[in-house]
Design an enzyme around this catalytic site. Structure first.
Site, PDB file in Angstrom:
ATOM      1  N   ARG A  30      -1.901   2.226  10.504  1.00  0.00           N
ATOM      2  CA  ARG A  30      -0.874   1.698  11.405  1.00  0.00           C
ATOM      3  C   ARG A  30      -1.306   0.402  12.090  1.00  0.00           C
ATOM      4  O   ARG A  30      -0.657  -0.640  11.957  1.00  0.00           O
ATOM      5  CB  ARG A  30      -0.503   2.728  12.473  1.00  0.00           C
ATOM      6  CG  ARG A  30       0.487   2.166  13.509  1.00  0.00           C
ATOM      7  CD  ARG A  30       0.779   3.147  14.622  1.00  0.00           C
ATOM      8  NE  ARG A  30       1.478   4.316  14.132  1.00  0.00           N
ATOM      9  CZ  ARG A  30       2.803   4.360  13.950  1.00  0.00           C
ATOM     10  NH1 ARG A  30       3.541   3.299  14.189  1.00  0.00           N
ATOM     11  NH2 ARG A  30       3.374   5.462  13.517  1.00  0.00           N
ATOM     12  N   GLU A  92       8.790  11.666   2.541  1.00  0.00           N
ATOM     13  CA  GLU A  92       9.292  10.286   2.454  1.00  0.00           C
ATOM     14  C   GLU A  92       9.192   9.787   1.017  1.00  0.00           C
ATOM     15  O   GLU A  92      10.139   9.225   0.464  1.00  0.00           O
ATOM     16  CB  GLU A  92       8.457   9.357   3.348  1.00  0.00           C
ATOM     17  CG  GLU A  92       8.900   9.279   4.776  1.00  0.00           C
ATOM     18  CD  GLU A  92       8.104   8.244   5.549  1.00  0.00           C
ATOM     19  OE1 GLU A  92       8.390   8.081   6.739  1.00  0.00           O
ATOM     20  OE2 GLU A  92       7.188   7.618   4.976  1.00  0.00           O
TER      21      GLU A  92
END
Length: 625
Positions: A30, A92
């Site tokens: 991230r 996802e």
């Protein structure tokens, strides 16, 4: 290092909300990689989705997130060492692969410090994760099998990126460039309220589709202010997704007046259609050759807006053999003969609005409704008769009368009725006459000096021109004398309105340019500087000739012009630097400033905007600005 890069184009009509969806393992990438990638995508103008609210372990993926995947053109999957340890990421991924199969969504796998083979065949950390899932979901083996399939499918896609170690910034930039090239051109901004346009769009598209030629060239001609550019933009927005590349070149006539104008347009044309940075071409002939060479096998949509000379058309779209089979070239112009001379196959004449559409457009700008209130019907009919079905005039006159009472309407209509010939120039000038003094001031500055600038820059520049300028900008927008486009980031001034403003200034001293308040025509400015003309009437000067000029002067010309607020010089080489600059300057831009120092008595306490690119000036002491 890119494993393989392949070209791809969109031809689907799905409604998308995002350009790119980012799938990643937050704990791994991230802050170190994915957020910098997201920021780089956004800087490029790519609308990327990043999930900032990843739920905790064991919670299911939300329907909102699945919808975001479905409404994205491209999914970028950042595979990292611990990607498969997240059921969230695997869900996802499975949905991304489903969208890739069902909706032809583009998918870009990105292997961040992980071997693609580990992902494809679930080895090492991926093997460990999947084995754990088989134990955990023993009663639902199809779930794990779905995830294994998604991993294998994603890792085997041809468009993939591999990062093992090295310079991450450069790697991110290459990804962004690749993603940008895969996206279709953006829709052009259109006015929020359009009248009578849809049937015209259908007529033009029908003409374009009738052609059996290898390339169809179509010209839209008509008088100024009749809506040719608006029609061309609407056609472009209806068709651009069908082509391998698309480009809309605005205001060709005006752009060619600038230094290397055609060369810059050629460069922009290639950059837009090929979705890559094109180095400076060098000459018009080289540009013509390069366009033909690079685009002759590519199906493109090209719009050339406001072309007024055959030579311009020949240099930008010389012949049908310049473009690939099925290409469409649309030209807007006031000069029908130019289209005939260039053998443009299809010609569409833009007609004025009929009475019904004229009423609707006028009333929208005057009353924000389709019909006039009962007490304003007669006055509205009189106003519309003066606009003569011309959309630009209907907008400007309607905006000028908005929020006025009936007595004010009567007074303003008397002004219109005094116009003997009802020329568009005189009609537009009425709106100028009713502006406040400050708004007039800013309007003339924009008309004479500012073209196609970003609105952010304009706010800085006009603030440099006059105090309270931001308020007056809003007034000009309200009066339809300038238009905000693309969410307020850019402004547009119609060339007829610009001409009206410049004519107002010219009439200040028709035979003596040095006595006018603003000077923008380069021949007038060159004469004034060379012959030491000028006076204190001059408030602004722009010197920007289409070809580079050399100026032999004494350097003293500005001594007679102590009220100059604006001085812009580009594409000129002076024999010496100025010996004097007025302290009244608020906006000073001088490309190639010829001296190493500013004049010794120059103390511009009001200067707000300063730009001296590619100049000899060197700061040798604390700046006195």
């Amino acid at each position: 290092m890119a494993i393989q890069v392949s070209s791809h184009s969109f031809t689907v009509k799905r409604k998308y909300r995002f350009d790119v969806f980012l799938s990643f393992r937050g704990e791994d990438t991230r802050h170190t990689f994915t957020v910098p990638l997201y920021n780089a995508l956004r800087r490029k103008g790519i609308n990327a989705f990043i999930d900032d609210k990843r739920l905790g372990k064991g919670e299911e993926i939300s329907p909102t997130l699945l919808k975001a995947i479905e409404r994205s053109r491209i999914s970028i999957i950042v595979f990292s060492k611990n990607y498969a340890t997240s059921t969230w990421c695997l869900e996802e991924l499975a949905h991304i692969i489903w969208c890739q199969k069902q909706n032809k969504q583009l998918v870009m796998p990105l292997f961040y410090k992980v071997d693609p083979i580990d992902v494809q065949y679930q080895r090492n950390s991926f093997e460990t994760a999947m084995a754990a899932y088989e134990d955990r979901f023993g009663d639902d083996p199809e779930k794990v099998q779905k995830w294994r399939f998604a991993l294998s499918e994603a890792a085997s896609l041809s468009k993939a990126w591999l990062f093992e170690d090295g310079y991450e910034f450069g790697f991110i930039e290459r990804i962004v460039k690749d993603a940008y090239a895969m996206l279709p051109p953006k829709r052009l901004h259109s006015p929020g309220y359009m009248v009578g346009l849809e049937p015209r769009v259908e007529e033009v598209i029908s003409l374009l589709n009738q052609s059996n030629d290898r390339v169809c060239m179509l010209g839209i001609h008509g008088t100024g202010g009749i809506g040719k550019t608006t029609l061309a933009k609407a056609v472009y927005n209806s068709m651009f997704y069908q082509f391998e590349g698309a480009c809309f070149l605005f205001d060709v006539k005006e752009a060619t007046k600038k230094y290397q104008g055609i060369v810059r347009l050629q460069q922009k044309l290639l950059s837009k259609i090929l979705a890559e940075k094109i180095m400076m071409i060098g000459s018009v002939d080289k540009g013509m050759s390069r366009i033909k060479h690079r685009l002759s096998h590519k199906r493109v949509l090209l719009v050339l807006d406001d072309v007024d000379e055959v030579e311009q058309l020949g240099q930008l779209a010389g012949g049908c053999d310049w473009f690939g089979f099925g290409s469409k070239v649309i030209i807007t112009t006031r000069n029908k003969q130019m289209l005939v001379a260039h053998n443009v196959g299809k010609i569409y004449e833009m007609m004025k609005l009929n009475e019904y559409d004229s009423c609707e457009l006028f009333c929208w700008h005057a009353f924000q409704m389709n019909q006039p209130p009962l007490t304003y019907q007669d006055m509205s009919s009189r106003a519309m008769s003066y606009a003569q079905g011309l959309p630009l005039a209907l907008k400007v006159i309607g905006s000028n009368l908005a929020d006025k009472n009936l007595e004010e309407w009567k007074f303003m209509m008397e002004q219109y009725e005094r116009i003997p010939e009802r020329t568009i120039h005189e009609l537009l000038k009425i709106s100028y006459n009713f502006l406040q003094a400050g708004a007039k001031h800013i309007f003339l500055d924009i008309a004479c000096f500012i073209t196609n600038e970003m609105m952010r820059s304009i706010k800085e520049i006009v603030e440099a021109c006059d105090f309270g300028a931001r308020f007056y900008l809003e007034v000009l927008v309200d009066k339809s004398l300038i238009t905000l486009v693309d969410g307020g980031n850019f402004f547009f001034m119609h060339d007829l309105i610009r001409q009206m403003g410049r004519e107002i200034v010219r009439q200040e001293a028709p035979l003596n340019p040095e006595k006018r308040s603003r000077l923008w025509y380069y021949k007038d400015v060159l004469k004034i500087l060379r012959e030491n003309l000028g006076c204190n009437n001059v408030e602004g000067i722009m010197l920007d000739p289409p070809e580079q000029e050399e100026v032999n002067w004494s350097g003293t010309a500005f001594e007679k012009m102590n009220n100059i607020r604006i001085l812009v010089v580009r594409n000129v080489q002076f024999s010496t630097g100025p010996t004097y600059l007025p302290n009244s300057l608020r906006w000073l831009e001088w490309e190639g400033y010829p001296s190493a120092t500013l004049p010794k008595d120059f103390y511009p306490s009001e200067l707000i905007f300063l730009k001296l690119p590619r100049s000899s000036y060197r700061l040798r002491e604390p700046c006195k600005l």
